[in-house]
Design an enzyme around this catalytic site. Sequence first.
Site, mmCIF file in Angstrom:
data_model
loop_
_atom_site.group_PDB
_atom_site.id
_atom_site.type_symbol
_atom_site.label_atom_id
_atom_site.label_comp_id
_atom_site.label_asym_id
_atom_site.label_seq_id
_atom_site.Cartn_x
_atom_site.Cartn_y
_atom_site.Cartn_z
ATOM 1 N N ASP A 88 0.855 -1.192 0.000
ATOM 2 C CA ASP A 88 0.000 0.000 0.000
ATOM 3 C C ASP A 88 0.892 1.243 0.000
ATOM 4 O O ASP A 88 2.021 1.194 0.493
ATOM 5 C CB ASP A 88 -0.863 0.046 1.278
ATOM 6 C CG ASP A 88 -2.057 -0.909 1.215
ATOM 7 O OD1 ASP A 88 -2.305 -1.509 0.156
ATOM 8 O OD2 ASP A 88 -2.755 -1.023 2.238
ATOM 9 N N ARG B 196 -1.731 -0.689 -8.368
ATOM 10 C CA ARG B 196 -3.075 -0.245 -7.965
ATOM 11 C C ARG B 196 -3.067 1.279 -8.063
ATOM 12 O O ARG B 196 -2.263 1.942 -7.407
ATOM 13 C CB ARG B 196 -3.396 -0.656 -6.541
ATOM 14 C CG ARG B 196 -4.728 -0.045 -6.062
ATOM 15 C CD ARG B 196 -4.905 -0.110 -4.550
ATOM 16 N NE ARG B 196 -4.962 -1.452 -4.036
ATOM 17 C CZ ARG B 196 -4.545 -1.796 -2.801
ATOM 18 N NH1 ARG B 196 -4.029 -0.900 -2.002
ATOM 19 N NH2 ARG B 196 -4.625 -3.045 -2.411
HETATM 20 C C1 LIG Z 1 -8.993 -1.045 -2.912
HETATM 21 C C2 LIG Z 1 -8.501 0.303 -2.475
HETATM 22 C C3 LIG Z 1 -7.208 0.435 -1.986
HETATM 23 C C4 LIG Z 1 -6.713 1.687 -1.613
HETATM 24 N N1 LIG Z 1 -5.393 1.814 -1.238
HETATM 25 C C5 LIG Z 1 -4.892 3.036 -0.978
HETATM 26 C C6 LIG Z 1 -3.504 3.231 -0.717
HETATM 27 O O1 LIG Z 1 -2.699 2.281 -0.691
HETATM 28 N N2 LIG Z 1 -3.061 4.499 -0.478
HETATM 29 C C7 LIG Z 1 -3.915 5.592 -0.510
HETATM 30 O O2 LIG Z 1 -3.442 6.722 -0.327
HETATM 31 N N3 LIG Z 1 -5.233 5.421 -0.740
HETATM 32 C C8 LIG Z 1 -5.745 4.182 -0.975
HETATM 33 N N4 LIG Z 1 -7.086 4.046 -1.246
HETATM 34 C C9 LIG Z 1 -8.022 5.188 -1.008
HETATM 35 C C10 LIG Z 1 -8.146 6.073 -2.228
HETATM 36 O O3 LIG Z 1 -6.949 6.767 -2.432
HETATM 37 C C11 LIG Z 1 -9.291 7.090 -2.054
HETATM 38 O O4 LIG Z 1 -9.013 7.938 -1.004
HETATM 39 C C12 LIG Z 1 -10.650 6.466 -1.799
HETATM 40 O O5 LIG Z 1 -10.841 5.323 -2.598
HETATM 41 C C13 LIG Z 1 -11.762 7.481 -2.147
HETATM 42 O O6 LIG Z 1 -11.659 7.861 -3.499
HETATM 43 P P1 LIG Z 1 -12.674 7.371 -4.657
HETATM 44 O O7 LIG Z 1 -11.859 7.153 -5.892
HETATM 45 O O8 LIG Z 1 -13.439 6.204 -4.194
HETATM 46 O O9 LIG Z 1 -13.572 8.620 -4.967
HETATM 47 P P2 LIG Z 1 -14.471 9.548 -4.042
HETATM 48 O O10 LIG Z 1 -14.828 10.691 -4.906
HETATM 49 O O11 LIG Z 1 -13.815 9.837 -2.741
HETATM 50 O O12 LIG Z 1 -15.725 8.649 -3.763
HETATM 51 C C14 LIG Z 1 -16.700 8.370 -4.745
HETATM 52 C C15 LIG Z 1 -17.949 7.901 -4.019
HETATM 53 O O13 LIG Z 1 -17.683 6.645 -3.381
HETATM 54 C C16 LIG Z 1 -18.276 6.607 -2.087
HETATM 55 N N5 LIG Z 1 -17.215 6.452 -1.101
HETATM 56 C C17 LIG Z 1 -15.903 6.699 -1.264
HETATM 57 N N6 LIG Z 1 -15.201 6.415 -0.157
HETATM 58 C C18 LIG Z 1 -16.095 5.985 0.750
HETATM 59 C C19 LIG Z 1 -16.016 5.530 2.092
HETATM 60 N N7 LIG Z 1 -14.858 5.436 2.735
HETATM 61 N N8 LIG Z 1 -17.155 5.132 2.708
HETATM 62 C C20 LIG Z 1 -18.348 5.193 2.072
HETATM 63 N N9 LIG Z 1 -18.497 5.617 0.800
HETATM 64 C C21 LIG Z 1 -17.393 6.005 0.144
HETATM 65 C C22 LIG Z 1 -19.080 7.882 -1.928
HETATM 66 O O14 LIG Z 1 -20.379 7.626 -2.384
HETATM 67 C C23 LIG Z 1 -18.396 8.824 -2.888
HETATM 68 O O15 LIG Z 1 -19.236 9.833 -3.332
HETATM 69 C C24 LIG Z 1 -7.579 2.812 -1.664
HETATM 70 C C25 LIG Z 1 -8.875 2.675 -2.161
HETATM 71 C C26 LIG Z 1 -9.344 1.448 -2.577
HETATM 72 C C27 LIG Z 1 -10.710 1.358 -3.145
#
Ligand SMILES: Cc1cc2nc3c(=O)[nH]c(=O)nc-3n(C[C@H](O)[C@H](O)[C@H](O)COP(=O)(O)OP(=O)(O)OC[C@H]3O[C@@H](n4cnc5c(N)ncnc54)[C@H](O)[C@@H]3O)c2cc1C
Length: 303
Positions: free
Chosen positions: A123, A179
């Site tokens: 990660d 990722r």
């Molecule tokens: C499998 C996976 C691994 C990840 N690994 C890392 C990593 O190693 N390092 C890192 O910095 N980040 C990591 N992230 C987090 C990522 O960087 C984002 O901060 C996070 O995914 C929110 O961004 P989004 O693309 O979903 O868009 P957003 O615009 O934040 O979300 C889109 C929509 O998804 C829903 N949503 C998003 N997050 C949530 C939540 N937590 N709870 C409920 N609903 C939600 C909401 O409806 C929102 O409107 C990871 C995310 C995923 C999915």
Amino acid sequence: MMNKLIAGSVPYLPKKIVWQFSKRYVAGETIDDALNIVQDLVDKGMRVTVDLLGEFISDLRQAEENTRTYLQMMERFSAKGVRASYSLKPTSFGLLLNAEACYQNIRSLVQKAAAIHSFVRIDMEDSSCTEIELRLYKRLHNEFPNHVAIVLQAYLKRTLQDIQNLTTDSSAPETINIRLCKGIYVESEKIAYKGYEEVRRHFLEDLEFMFKHNLFAAIATHDKYLVDCAIQLIEKLNVPHNRFEFQMLYGVTPLLRDELVAAGYPMRIYVPFGKDWFAYCTRRLKENPKIASDVVKALFVRQ
Ligand SMILES: Cc1cc2nc3c(=O)[nH]c(=O)nc-3n(C[C@H](O)[C@H](O)[C@H](O)COP(=O)(O)OP(=O)(O)OC[C@H]3O[C@@H](n4cnc5c(N)ncnc54)[C@H](O)[C@@H]3O)c2cc1C
């Protein structure tokens, strides 16, 4: 406003109540809890990556303890015939205490993953770790090209260059597995894009580069707009289904997740578990106060 208030008060609520809301996002406390959830997701046609939740560590004995738990987990999953990959945060293995000891800890996990035909994903943490975590990945990738993967964050201005460097420095770019996510830490505007649309644009630019250079793309987002654009890119560039997968966090946007699975797209779910679930869940709530209403429900509705 109300949701923000509730989200802010969560750390002060009894753990039992927070658990009512948290169990949607966390598999439980033990390896067996994780096994049950993973088996269920696998039965529904999904892939899984398992993460042991860890708080900040202050000495190397905790790093060794975390290494032992991951090894036990891999052994247990493999003995049960449950296919999973494993995600980990290098700081939980001593990155900021002793980088070489951290490397050795993670190397032992990658070696184990290779023995059970799986892989470990590193990660990506905040920007103070980016350079060292990339170095760690490259070193492990040289030795175990098919058993280690990395994460890059579209909000960092350096990311496209990092992807290009990984591609040109490797003799086997097809074994590079990234990722791509937006990024979750608070970073300065000197090094990170800040606008919502700007981050989306760079996410898609990075993804297009990965597709065009045949890197394996793990598309980690719950953002429907990005999912739709990724699908358009996949179709336009004719990307085979074995060169990408979508990834989502356990319990987040399950409807979108199920739609993609039903449409035949590969989907991997990030399943966290462990005794430190409380800190993880309060963080998830701060990210998205809209779901604070779930906590209120958990307060009043008997489960
Ligand atoms: C499998 C996976 C691994 C990840 N690994 C890392 C990593 O190693 N390092 C890192 O910095 N980040 C990591 N992230 C987090 C990522 O960087 C984002 O901060 C996070 O995914 C929110 O961004 P989004 O693309 O979903 O868009 P957003 O615009 O934040 O979300 C889109 C929509 O998804 C829903 N949503 C998003 N997050 C949530 C939540 N937590 N709870 C409920 N609903 C939600 C909401 O409806 C929102 O409107 C990871 C995310 C995923 C999915």
